[in-house]
Every structure is written in C-alpha cells, then in structure tokens.
Design an enzyme around this catalytic site. Structure first.
Site, short mmCIF file in Angstrom:
data_model
loop_
_atom_site.label_atom_id
_atom_site.label_comp_id
_atom_site.label_asym_id
_atom_site.label_seq_id
_atom_site.Cartn_x
_atom_site.Cartn_y
_atom_site.Cartn_z
N VAL A 41 47.69 47.03 70.87
CA VAL A 41 48.41 47.73 71.94
C VAL A 41 47.60 47.84 73.26
CG1 VAL A 41 49.97 49.08 70.51
CG2 VAL A 41 47.63 49.88 70.81
N SER A 86 47.01 42.50 79.17
CA SER A 86 47.81 42.07 80.32
C SER A 86 47.17 42.51 81.62
CB SER A 86 49.20 42.71 80.27
OG SER A 86 49.83 42.45 79.06
N HIS A 127 44.54 35.48 78.24
CA HIS A 127 45.83 36.12 78.47
C HIS A 127 46.97 35.12 78.36
CE1 HIS A 127 48.63 38.44 81.40
NE2 HIS A 127 48.92 38.70 80.15
N GLU A 148 45.68 32.64 81.15
CA GLU A 148 44.62 33.05 82.07
C GLU A 148 43.36 33.29 81.25
OE1 GLU A 148 46.65 35.50 85.74
OE2 GLU A 148 46.48 36.56 83.85
N ASN A 187 49.84 39.12 86.78
CA ASN A 187 50.42 40.46 86.80
C ASN A 187 50.21 41.19 88.13
OD1 ASN A 187 51.88 40.48 84.47
ND2 ASN A 187 50.14 41.07 83.20
P1 NAD Z 1 53.14 44.88 69.99
O1 NAD Z 1 53.39 46.35 70.09
O2 NAD Z 1 54.28 43.96 69.72
O3 NAD Z 1 52.03 44.57 68.87
C1 NAD Z 1 50.83 45.28 68.77
C2 NAD Z 1 50.35 45.15 67.32
O4 NAD Z 1 49.02 45.64 67.25
C3 NAD Z 1 51.20 45.98 66.32
O5 NAD Z 1 51.63 45.13 65.26
C4 NAD Z 1 50.22 47.04 65.84
O6 NAD Z 1 50.44 47.41 64.48
C5 NAD Z 1 48.90 46.30 66.00
N1 NAD Z 1 47.72 47.17 66.05
C6 NAD Z 1 47.59 48.38 66.62
N2 NAD Z 1 46.32 48.84 66.43
C7 NAD Z 1 45.66 47.87 65.73
C8 NAD Z 1 44.35 47.75 65.22
N3 NAD Z 1 43.47 48.74 65.36
N4 NAD Z 1 44.01 46.59 64.54
C9 NAD Z 1 44.91 45.61 64.36
N5 NAD Z 1 46.19 45.69 64.82
C10 NAD Z 1 46.55 46.80 65.49
O7 NAD Z 1 52.42 44.51 71.36
P2 NAD Z 1 52.40 43.09 72.12
O8 NAD Z 1 53.52 43.02 73.07
O9 NAD Z 1 52.15 41.99 71.15
O10 NAD Z 1 51.10 43.30 73.03
C11 NAD Z 1 49.78 43.13 72.51
C12 NAD Z 1 48.81 42.87 73.67
O11 NAD Z 1 49.24 41.69 74.36
C13 NAD Z 1 48.77 44.00 74.70
O12 NAD Z 1 47.47 44.11 75.20
C14 NAD Z 1 49.72 43.49 75.78
O13 NAD Z 1 49.45 44.03 77.05
C15 NAD Z 1 49.43 42.00 75.74
N6 NAD Z 1 50.49 41.15 76.28
C16 NAD Z 1 51.80 41.44 76.02
C17 NAD Z 1 52.79 40.62 76.56
C18 NAD Z 1 54.24 40.90 76.30
O14 NAD Z 1 55.10 40.32 77.00
N7 NAD Z 1 54.59 41.73 75.33
C19 NAD Z 1 52.43 39.49 77.32
C20 NAD Z 1 51.08 39.21 77.51
C21 NAD Z 1 50.11 40.05 76.99
#
Ligand code: NAD
Length: 294
Positions: free
Chosen positions: A103, A131, A152, A164, A202
């Site tokens: 997260v 992000s 990224h 990135e 971003n």
């Molecule tokens: P998500 O909520 O879909 O998934 C996050 C996952 O992390 C969940 O499955 C959760 O159980 C797990 N998690 C939480 N704490 C954990 C831990 N201590 N150890 C292992 N797993 C753990 O979130 P997402 O959209 O996949 O985003 C994840 C990252 O990617 C964030 O930093 C986000 O900013 C970045 N990101 C997201 C996007 C997007 O469009 N969603 C795009 C680029 C980057």
C-alpha cells in the site's frame, strides 16, 4: 526515449529470480509479466486473500491468451508454475531483485523494506513501485541504500510499456543498471528519472486529477467530463481512471503530492476522491467507485 547504451548499463547483475511484495493490482501484474517473460518470481502478501487475488488475475490474463491461440495450455501452466506464492520470507536468500508493491503508505513501506533487507543477500537489489513517495525518504532507514531505487510500473502492468526507474541520492549505478535490465527483460521501456514526489508521470497526472476535482466541485457531472475527455482522444476519462487506479491509492498518492508541492497540488476541503474513499467506493478493486462494476 531511445538512447545509446550508457557505460553504467554494463554493471547490471543477472536477475534469475525476482520477488514482489504485495499481490494486489500492481503486485499481481508484476508477477504475471515477469513470469510471462521468463523470470520466475516469488509473490509475497500478508494474507491468503491477497495471494488468491493476485493468482486469479494472472490466471485470467493467461486464459485469455490461450483462448486467443497466443499460448498453449501447457505454456500457461509453466508460466503459472513460475509464480511462487508465499506469506513469508523463506526463499528470499536466492532472490536477485525485489519489487515492493504494498500500500502507498510511507510507514508501511519503510517497515516492509527493512524486513526485506534483512531477508535478502547483501547484493540483492531492492526497488519500490511507489507512485509518489520520494525514494530518498524510503531509503532513509535502509542499511544498504546504494542497492535501492524506484521501479514504477503503470496500470495495467501487462499493457503499459513505460517503467520509471528512479535514482535516489545514494543509489548505485549497479542498482539502476540491474533494474533497467530487468524492466527490459519484462518487455518494458524503462526511463531513468531523478527523485522527487511523483517523479515524472505523476507530476503531470496529478494536476490533471486536480483539474477534474475542481470541475466536479464547480458542479460538473463526472460522467460528462469522462465522455468529453474520451472524445478529446484519451483512452478513458479521469473518473474511470481513478476507478482503475483504486481510490485508496489515488487518495494516499494525492496526499503525498500535496505535501510535496503544496502551492500547486493542495486541494482545500473535501474532494470527490475523499467522498468516494469515505464511502468505501475504492473503484474496480471492490466493484464500486465513481461507476459500478457488477
Ligand atoms: P493494492 O491495494 O491493490 O495491493 C496492495 C497489496 O499489498 C494488498 O494485497 C495487501 O494485502 C498487500 N500488503 C499490505 N501490506 C503488506 C505487507 N506488509 N507485506 C506484503 N504485502 C502487503 O494496491 P496497488 O494498487 O497494487 O498499489 C501497490 C503500490 O503500487 C502502491 O505503492 C501504489 O502507489 C503503486 N502503484 C499503483 C498503481 C495503480 O494504478 N493502482 C500504479 C502504479 C503504482
């Protein structure tokens, strides 16, 4: 984006085994893409539900390939077998590169990166798929910040070519070179960028979301804005894009951007994103956001 190979690119380590932390939207996508392109990957989450979701997404994408005749069923099985789901750091000693995709919360990422550093070899490269959060901030409590950089990806990982690669103040050329080489091995187009909140993409995208928030506050209908932006030529409008990104991620990333650039990206009062988030409408990940997905 095409440039001549740089001298530091020769310093890349081989990545024969990768790991991804977090099996959500992004972690599941990274695991799928890595396995598809031939680098086996360990996928770690904190709960079985997370793992199940990540694997379900990978299976769905692979089944589509089989249906379209792009892949044979036994190849699908090979790809799936090269994703190793886990809830612990058991096999991390053999991992060459880790992508952290938990997260978008600096405290959670800080804790996860430090535990990972204790579980891997001294030469393993650690990367974060954050992000918006500064790489230098995330590197602050690491013992080996030279082995750390940003990696990224964009959503959905299997479709979006850009990655990135973010160089922090202490990041070594070896870390950048290894991450760039792994991104290329995954079929992606890496660009190396400097560190700041939001990096390059971003810093462009969040002011766009800010424009959307302002329009809605002024009374615009979000569906109308989406339709207009599609006619303008974008593949989707801002409300739909926020549903794809996830409202929790959008909200937390927006807060990091507002802290980083208060004069340009701070929004007073409650925004449309806050309203969605407070009403548990996280977007496609829980089937309801600006739109419904049942
Ligand atoms: P998500 O909520 O879909 O998934 C996050 C996952 O992390 C969940 O499955 C959760 O159980 C797990 N998690 C939480 N704490 C954990 C831990 N201590 N150890 C292992 N797993 C753990 O979130 P997402 O959209 O996949 O985003 C994840 C990252 O990617 C964030 O930093 C986000 O900013 C970045 N990101 C997201 C996007 C997007 O469009 N969603 C795009 C680029 C980057």
């Amino acid at each position: 984006l095409k440039k001549k190979a740089k001298a530091w690119e020769k310093e890349a380590n081989d990545v024969n085994l990768a790991a991804v932390l977090g099996a959500g939207i992004m972690g599941g996508g990274v695991a799928f893409q890595s396995a598809l392109k031939g680098t086996p990957i360990i996928m770690k989450d904190i709960n079985q539900d997370g793992i199940a979701l990540g694997l379900k997404e990978a299976k769905k994408l692979l089944s589509k390939r089989v249906e379209k005749g792009k892949m044979k069923p036994d190849q699908m099985a090979d790809v799936l077998n090269s994703i190793t789901p886990t809830l612990n750091y058991g096999d991390f000693k053999n991992v060459d590169l880790v992508v952290e995709a938990v997260v978008e919360n600096p405290k959670v990422k800080d804790a996860v990166l430090r535990e990972t550093e204790d579980a891997v070899r001294e030469d393993t490269i650690l990367t974060s798929n954050t992000s918006t959060i500064s790489i230098d901030l995330l590197a602050k409590n690491l013992k080996r910040p030279e082995n750390f950089c940003g990696m990224h990806f964009f959503n959905p990982v299997h479709m979006m070519p850009l990655v990135e690669v973010i160089r922090g103040e202490k990041t070594s050329d070896r870390a950048i070179a290894t991450t760039v080489a792994y991104a290329k091995a995954m079929g992606k187009t890496p660009i190396v960028v400097n560190d700041c909140p939001g990096f390059l993409v971003n810093r462009v995208l969040f002011p766009y979301f800010g424009g959307f928030i302002g329009l809605v506050r002024d009374g615009a209908d979000f569906q109308h804005v989406d339709k207009v932006m599609e006619k303008f030529g974008w593949p989707m409008g801002p409300a739909y894009l926020l549903d794809v990104v996830g409202m929790d991620t959008g909200k937390h990333a927006g807060e990091v951007m507002a802290d980083g650039f208060p004069d340009r990206m701070k929004h007073e009062g409650t925004t449309a994103i806050d309203v969605m988030f407070d009403n548990n409408r996280y977007g496609q990940k829980n089937d309801k956001g600006f739109y419904k997905y049942e």
